[in-house]
Design a protein around this motif. Sequence first.
Motif: not given
Length: 244
Positions: A31-42
Amino acid sequence: MFEIGNSLREARLRQGLDFPQIEQATKIRGKYVRALEEEQFDVLPAPTYVKGFLRSYAEFLGLDGQLYVDEFNSRYVRGEVEDEQPLRARAGPSFRRRAAPMEKNAFLLAIGAIGALTALVFIAWRFGADEPPNVPLPENTVQGTAAKRPAVKPARLGLRAVNGNVWLQVRRGSSAGRLVEAGTLEQGQSRLYVAPRLWVAVRAPANLRLRLNGRSVAVPGRGSGPVRRLVVTARGVKLAPSAA
C-alpha cells in the motif's frame, strides 16, 4: 514538471513487476508502494519514511534514488521551510530582563573557552620539549594556503519531449560516469535530473526542450547532426568535447 509517481509506475510496468514482488524484494508494504506511485504521500507515516521509501523503490527499479528525494524535497519540504516566518521578539521590559542574562552568560562562556585554549597552548609549549603544540584549528580557519572549497552549485536539468519521441542517455560527470537513465522519452513525457555535472546524449534533439535551473535553454549544436552529446552544469549547457 518531473512527475514522481508516473515515472516510478512506468519503470515498474516496463519491467513487468507487480506489487507483491516489489513488497517481497524491498520490504516496503504494497500500500505504501502504491501511495508513492499515486503521490499520496500523506498515507505514509512521516516525510522521513517517504524519502527512505522513495530512494529504495527507485533504486530497486534501476533509477537514481537521490533524484527522487531531491524532487520530493523541492516540492514538499523546502517550500514549507521557506514559507515559515521568523519569530519576532516582543518588545518590552520583560523581554529585556530575560535577554540580558543570556547575553552575559554567552559572553562568559566565550571568555572561558578562550582562556582554556590559551592554557592548553601554554602547557603544551611548557612541557612538550621541542615539539610545537598541536592545537586543532576551527573548521573555518585557513591553515597555510589550504582553504575550504566552496560548495558546487548543482544543475537542475529538466527534459521534455515536445514534437516526438527522443532517445537519450544521461550519466553523471562524463561519458564514463555512472549511468542515470537510458531509453526513449516519449512525446509529452518529462524528466528532471539534479547533479553538479551531467553528460547527456540525445537523438532527435529537435524534439527536445530543456530547462536549466528554471530557465528555458536551447539545445546547442544546431545543424550538427541527429545526435548531440552535451555537458550540463549550473552555468549552462554546451556541446561535449570528444573526451568529455
